[in-house]
Motif scaffolding. Structure first.
Motif, PDB file in Angstrom:
ATOM      1  N   GLY A   9       0.833  -1.198   0.000  1.00  0.00           N
ATOM      2  CA  GLY A   9       0.000   0.000   0.000  1.00  0.00           C
ATOM      3  C   GLY A   9       0.865   1.244   0.000  1.00  0.00           C
ATOM      4  O   GLY A   9       1.977   1.243   0.518  1.00  0.00           O
ATOM      5  N   ASP A  10       0.347   2.321  -0.563  1.00  0.00           N
ATOM      6  CA  ASP A  10       1.132   3.544  -0.704  1.00  0.00           C
ATOM      7  C   ASP A  10       1.619   4.119   0.620  1.00  0.00           C
ATOM      8  O   ASP A  10       2.685   4.682   0.686  1.00  0.00           O
ATOM      9  N   GLY A  11       0.859   3.984   1.689  1.00  0.00           N
ATOM     10  CA  GLY A  11       1.244   4.598   2.946  1.00  0.00           C
ATOM     11  C   GLY A  11       1.978   3.680   3.904  1.00  0.00           C
ATOM     12  O   GLY A  11       2.255   4.066   5.021  1.00  0.00           O
ATOM     13  N   GLU A  12       2.306   2.461   3.483  1.00  0.00           N
ATOM     14  CA  GLU A  12       2.947   1.506   4.392  1.00  0.00           C
ATOM     15  C   GLU A  12       4.460   1.690   4.393  1.00  0.00           C
ATOM     16  O   GLU A  12       5.053   2.031   3.378  1.00  0.00           O
ATOM     17  N   PRO A  13       5.091   1.431   5.540  1.00  0.00           N
ATOM     18  CA  PRO A  13       6.553   1.500   5.605  1.00  0.00           C
ATOM     19  C   PRO A  13       7.206   0.505   4.640  1.00  0.00           C
ATOM     20  O   PRO A  13       6.642  -0.554   4.362  1.00  0.00           O
ATOM     21  N   ILE A  62      22.761  -3.887   3.867  1.00  0.00           N
ATOM     22  CA  ILE A  62      22.405  -2.593   4.434  1.00  0.00           C
ATOM     23  C   ILE A  62      20.892  -2.451   4.313  1.00  0.00           C
ATOM     24  O   ILE A  62      20.353  -2.540   3.208  1.00  0.00           O
ATOM     25  N   LEU A  63      20.224  -2.276   5.437  1.00  0.00           N
ATOM     26  CA  LEU A  63      18.770  -2.153   5.461  1.00  0.00           C
ATOM     27  C   LEU A  63      18.395  -0.751   5.911  1.00  0.00           C
ATOM     28  O   LEU A  63      18.889  -0.277   6.938  1.00  0.00           O
ATOM     29  N   LEU A  64      17.550  -0.107   5.144  1.00  0.00           N
ATOM     30  CA  LEU A  64      17.046   1.217   5.488  1.00  0.00           C
ATOM     31  C   LEU A  64      15.521   1.165   5.432  1.00  0.00           C
ATOM     32  O   LEU A  64      14.962   0.642   4.479  1.00  0.00           O
ATOM     33  N   ARG A  65      14.873   1.723   6.433  1.00  0.00           N
ATOM     34  CA  ARG A  65      13.405   1.697   6.489  1.00  0.00           C
ATOM     35  C   ARG A  65      12.884   3.130   6.430  1.00  0.00           C
ATOM     36  O   ARG A  65      13.374   4.005   7.146  1.00  0.00           O
ATOM     37  N   PHE A  66      11.867   3.314   5.570  1.00  0.00           N
ATOM     38  CA  PHE A  66      11.234   4.619   5.409  1.00  0.00           C
ATOM     39  C   PHE A  66       9.730   4.487   5.594  1.00  0.00           C
ATOM     40  O   PHE A  66       9.169   3.388   5.461  1.00  0.00           O
ATOM     41  N   ALA A  67       9.066   5.590   5.889  1.00  0.00           N
ATOM     42  CA  ALA A  67       7.641   5.596   6.212  1.00  0.00           C
ATOM     43  C   ALA A  67       6.771   5.134   5.050  1.00  0.00           C
ATOM     44  O   ALA A  67       5.689   4.605   5.265  1.00  0.00           O
ATOM     45  N   GLY A 103       7.060  -5.848   4.435  1.00  0.00           N
ATOM     46  CA  GLY A 103       6.338  -6.638   5.418  1.00  0.00           C
ATOM     47  C   GLY A 103       7.096  -7.864   5.859  1.00  0.00           C
ATOM     48  O   GLY A 103       8.305  -7.842   6.046  1.00  0.00           O
ATOM     49  N   LEU A 104       6.366  -8.944   6.000  1.00  0.00           N
ATOM     50  CA  LEU A 104       6.908 -10.185   6.520  1.00  0.00           C
ATOM     51  C   LEU A 104       7.820 -10.919   5.550  1.00  0.00           C
ATOM     52  O   LEU A 104       8.422 -11.917   5.925  1.00  0.00           O
ATOM     53  N   GLU A 105       7.950 -10.433   4.310  1.00  0.00           N
ATOM     54  CA  GLU A 105       8.687 -11.214   3.319  1.00  0.00           C
ATOM     55  C   GLU A 105      10.145 -11.479   3.686  1.00  0.00           C
ATOM     56  O   GLU A 105      10.747 -12.415   3.184  1.00  0.00           O
TER      57      GLU A 105
END
Length: 189
Positions: A9-13, A62-67, A103-105
Motif C-alpha cells: 500500500g502507498d502509505g505503508e513502511p 544494508i537495510l534502510l526503512r522509510f515511512a 512486510g513479513l517477506e
C-alpha cells in the motif's frame, strides 16, 4: 544500481535491502561510506531505522526503512543520495539487486538462495506465520507461570515466539513450503 521494488500500500513502511561486497583493500573506505549513508538516511524525517549486517568477511547487507515508498523514492532521488550511492560503487560491488520490502517477506527467504523478485502473496505469508505462531502461543500459555509479574509474562510470551519464528521455524517452514509460497501462477494467489 539494479533494483527490484516490492510495493504494498502507498502509505505503508518499506525497507530497502542493499547487498554489497567490499572490493579488495577498500574495507576502511567502505566503512566510512556506510556511516555517511546511514547519516544521510537519518537526516530524512521519514527515515524509521537502519541496520548493517555482515554476511562473511566482505559481504554486507544494508537495510534502510522509510515511512512509505514515496518517501524512500524522495530520499533516493535527492542529489546527495544519488552522489553517495554512486560513490559507494567505488568501494564495493552490488552482487545482487537491491530489494524494497514492506512486510513479513524478510522471514520468507532461505539463506544461500536468491530471493525471488516478488514476495509470496500476503495471505500465504499470514497463514504460514499464524500456523507457526499458534502452537507457540498455546504452549507458552500453559508453561509460563501465572504468578509472574504481568510485564515478565508478556515479555516472555512475545520474545520467545519472535526468536523461534526468526531463527528456527520460519527458515524451516519456508524451505518446506517454498514451491507453494512462490507459486505465482494465478492472480488470486
Amino acid at each position: 544500481m539494479n533494483e527490484v521494488m516490492v510495493r504494498e500500500g502507498d502509505g505503508e513502511p518499506v525497507k530497502i535491502v542493499m547487498e554489497r561486497r567490499v572490493k579488495p583493500g577498500a574495507r576502511h573506505a567502505f566503512s566510512q561510506w556506510v556511516k555517511e549513508l546511514m547519516a544521510a538516511a537519518a537526516r530524512s524525517p521519514h527515515h524509521q531505522g537502519s541496520s548493517v549486517f555482515m554476511a562473511g568477511e566482505d559481504d554486507y547487507f544494508i537495510l534502510l526503512r522509510f515511512a512509505s515508498q514515496a518517501e524512500l523514492e524522495r530520499w533516493r532521488s535527492s542529489p546527495e543520495t544519488v552522489e553517495l550511492l554512486s560513490r559507494g560503487d567505488t568501494h564495493a560491488t552490488a552482487p545482487g539487486q537491491a530489494l524494497v520490502q514492506s512486510g513479513l517477506e524478510t522471514w520468507f527467504t532461505i539463506p544461500g538462495r536468491p530471493s525471488p523478485q516478488l514476495p509470496p502473496p500476503r495471505w500465504k505469508m499470514a497463514l504460514v506465520t499464524w500456523l507457526a505462531l499458534l502452537p507457540q502461543a498455546l504452549l507458552l500459555g500453559l508453561v509460563i507461570p501465572t504468578q509472574l509479574p504481568y510485564l515478565v509474562k508478556v515479555s516472555l510470551s512475545t520474545a520467545l515466539p519472535v526468536a523461534m519464528l526468526t531463527w528456527v521455524l520460519m527458515p524451516r517452514l519456508t524451505k518446506l513450503l517454498y514451491k507453494w509460497l512462490y507459486a505465482h501462477s494465478s492472480p488470486a494467489s
